[in-house]
Design a protein around this motif. Structure first.
Motif, PDB file in Angstrom:
ATOM      1  N   LEU A 127      39.001  27.499  41.354  1.00  0.00           N
ATOM      2  CA  LEU A 127      38.799  26.939  40.135  1.00  0.00           C
ATOM      3  C   LEU A 127      37.806  27.883  39.291  1.00  0.00           C
ATOM      4  O   LEU A 127      37.880  28.055  37.954  1.00  0.00           O
ATOM      5  N   VAL A 128      36.853  28.435  39.847  1.00  0.00           N
ATOM      6  CA  VAL A 128      35.682  29.374  39.193  1.00  0.00           C
ATOM      7  C   VAL A 128      36.453  30.494  38.466  1.00  0.00           C
ATOM      8  O   VAL A 128      36.220  31.069  37.423  1.00  0.00           O
ATOM      9  N   ALA A 129      37.404  31.146  39.254  1.00  0.00           N
ATOM     10  CA  ALA A 129      38.000  32.236  38.810  1.00  0.00           C
ATOM     11  C   ALA A 129      39.073  31.865  37.699  1.00  0.00           C
ATOM     12  O   ALA A 129      39.075  32.733  36.566  1.00  0.00           O
ATOM     13  N   SER A 130      39.533  30.807  37.701  1.00  0.00           N
ATOM     14  CA  SER A 130      40.544  30.217  36.456  1.00  0.00           C
ATOM     15  C   SER A 130      39.691  30.062  35.294  1.00  0.00           C
ATOM     16  O   SER A 130      39.973  30.199  34.155  1.00  0.00           O
ATOM     17  N   ALA A 131      38.454  29.328  35.492  1.00  0.00           N
ATOM     18  CA  ALA A 131      37.430  29.113  34.360  1.00  0.00           C
ATOM     19  C   ALA A 131      36.967  30.404  33.725  1.00  0.00           C
ATOM     20  O   ALA A 131      37.091  30.436  32.508  1.00  0.00           O
ATOM     21  N   ILE A 132      36.687  31.369  34.533  1.00  0.00           N
ATOM     22  CA  ILE A 132      36.342  32.605  33.888  1.00  0.00           C
ATOM     23  C   ILE A 132      37.292  33.361  33.254  1.00  0.00           C
ATOM     24  O   ILE A 132      37.293  34.046  32.036  1.00  0.00           O
ATOM     25  N   GLY A 133      38.711  33.174  33.498  1.00  0.00           N
ATOM     26  CA  GLY A 133      39.966  33.730  32.763  1.00  0.00           C
ATOM     27  C   GLY A 133      40.117  32.966  31.530  1.00  0.00           C
ATOM     28  O   GLY A 133      40.628  33.481  30.774  1.00  0.00           O
ATOM     29  N   GLN A 134      39.627  31.834  31.441  1.00  0.00           N
ATOM     30  CA  GLN A 134      39.773  30.932  30.203  1.00  0.00           C
ATOM     31  C   GLN A 134      38.353  31.039  29.392  1.00  0.00           C
ATOM     32  O   GLN A 134      38.295  30.298  28.430  1.00  0.00           O
ATOM     33  N   ASP A 135      37.375  31.582  30.013  1.00  0.00           N
ATOM     34  CA  ASP A 135      36.046  31.488  29.422  1.00  0.00           C
ATOM     35  C   ASP A 135      35.297  30.407  29.576  1.00  0.00           C
ATOM     36  O   ASP A 135      34.025  30.317  29.069  1.00  0.00           O
ATOM     37  N   GLN A 136      35.871  29.370  29.878  1.00  0.00           N
ATOM     38  CA  GLN A 136      35.208  28.011  30.332  1.00  0.00           C
ATOM     39  C   GLN A 136      36.102  27.066  31.152  1.00  0.00           C
ATOM     40  O   GLN A 136      37.249  27.246  31.180  1.00  0.00           O
ATOM     41  N   TRP A 137      35.561  26.097  31.856  1.00  0.00           N
ATOM     42  CA  TRP A 137      36.174  25.087  32.357  1.00  0.00           C
ATOM     43  C   TRP A 137      36.832  24.203  31.332  1.00  0.00           C
ATOM     44  O   TRP A 137      36.256  23.654  30.533  1.00  0.00           O
ATOM     45  N   THR A 138      38.004  23.909  31.376  1.00  0.00           N
ATOM     46  CA  THR A 138      38.868  22.796  30.410  1.00  0.00           C
ATOM     47  C   THR A 138      39.759  22.361  30.802  1.00  0.00           C
ATOM     48  O   THR A 138      40.446  22.643  31.632  1.00  0.00           O
ATOM     49  N   ALA A 139      39.764  21.076  30.765  1.00  0.00           N
ATOM     50  CA  ALA A 139      40.850  19.932  30.952  1.00  0.00           C
ATOM     51  C   ALA A 139      42.032  20.256  30.411  1.00  0.00           C
ATOM     52  O   ALA A 139      43.430  19.813  30.787  1.00  0.00           O
ATOM     53  N   ALA A 140      42.507  21.129  29.572  1.00  0.00           N
ATOM     54  CA  ALA A 140      43.290  21.594  28.730  1.00  0.00           C
ATOM     55  C   ALA A 140      44.259  22.373  29.224  1.00  0.00           C
ATOM     56  O   ALA A 140      45.488  22.738  29.006  1.00  0.00           O
ATOM     57  N   ASP A 141      43.546  23.224  30.436  1.00  0.00           N
ATOM     58  CA  ASP A 141      44.483  24.106  31.229  1.00  0.00           C
ATOM     59  C   ASP A 141      44.948  23.318  32.484  1.00  0.00           C
ATOM     60  O   ASP A 141      44.154  22.761  33.255  1.00  0.00           O
TER      61      ASP A 141
END
Length: 263
Positions: free
Chosen positions: A52-66
């Protein structure tokens, strides 16, 4: 750095091991299967957090849109809630069923996730917007734990009806897990809906946003409330509570897989 997909696959292997070990423990096969199941489940939780952290880094933030982040957040919340409640209640409860559900949803996050999240408006990056989706993830995970307990109760009842002696967790631990998870879900989803109302009022002057996911969250909240109220019935209280918990879990999953539209 490994991609989120690789971390999810590693977590899926841990969850598969936990499910097998939990099944062997239920089957009364000799060995430290309970400890293996708990260890593998905890390892899967840690690995999914990393994913989850790696995915958030890829999107520059945690977001429910992803959709990947939304799915992973739900699975992380489910495993965390189950581990805490199982420790608090002193019973494994619906462990194998939780592992199977978490395994399936983890693989879905890899297969069905979109390539990337759409760009977010400034209002969708606000603390209120993020807070109410964090609460939805926590509440949704709790709903799935309650639904898993309902599935275990249904399985136990089916085996007894066929005249078999089920070596599943007892009625009392499963009912306790179902009730405690439902209470946590009711609080988290309810507060999340209230925070969502505040965010919608600040951004659009309305009492509801245009996100269809929130409608399904409200359905899950109502089903969870009815599941808790079902214990006040005169007959078949457990069946009603388990059935409504399964209905709430279905609403959460439909809402999560609903076509993306964050308005």
């Amino acid at each position: 750095m490994m991609t989120p997909e690789i971390w999810v696959v590693i977590a899926a292997v841990c969850l598969g091991l936990a499910a097998v070990a939990g099944g062997l423990a239920i089957s009364a096969v000799r060995g430290p299967w309970d400890a293996v199941a708990i260890g593998a489940r905890g390892a899967a939780l840690v690995v999914l957090v990393v994913a989850l952290v790696a995915s958030a880094i890829g999107q520059d933030q945690w977001t429910a849109a992803d959709p990947r982040q939304a799915m992973l957040s739900l699975v992380v919340a489910m495993l965390a809630v189950h581990l805490v409640l199982a420790w608090r209640l002193g019973a494994g409860g619906a462990g194998p069923m939780v592992d199977i559900v978490a395994l399936a949803l983890s693989l879905v996050s890899v297969v069905a996730a979109q390539a990337g999240a759409p760009g977010l408006a400034c209002t969708q990056q606000s603390s209120l917007f993020q807070a109410h989706w964090v609460l939805f993830s926590l509440g949704g995970g709790s709903v799935l734990v309650a639904g898993s307990a309902g599935l275990m109760l249904t399985l136990r009842k089916g085996l007894e009806w066929r005249g078999r002696d089920p070596r599943l967790p007892g009625w009392i631990p499963l009912y306790a897990l179902l009730t405690q998870a439902s209470i946590l879900a009711l609080v988290a989803l309810g507060v999340g809906l209230l925070v969502g109302v505040c965010w919608a009022w600040q951004t659009s002057g309305l009492l509801a946003g245009s996100n269809p996911r929130e409608v399904w969250v409200a359905v899950a909240w109502l089903a969870t409330a009815m599941s808790l109220l079902a214990w006040q019935l005169d007959g078949h209280r457990g069946r009603w509570a388990a059935g409504l918990a399964l209905m709430a879990a279905a609403a959460v999953l439909v809402g999560l897989l609903f076509p993306m539209d964050l308005g």
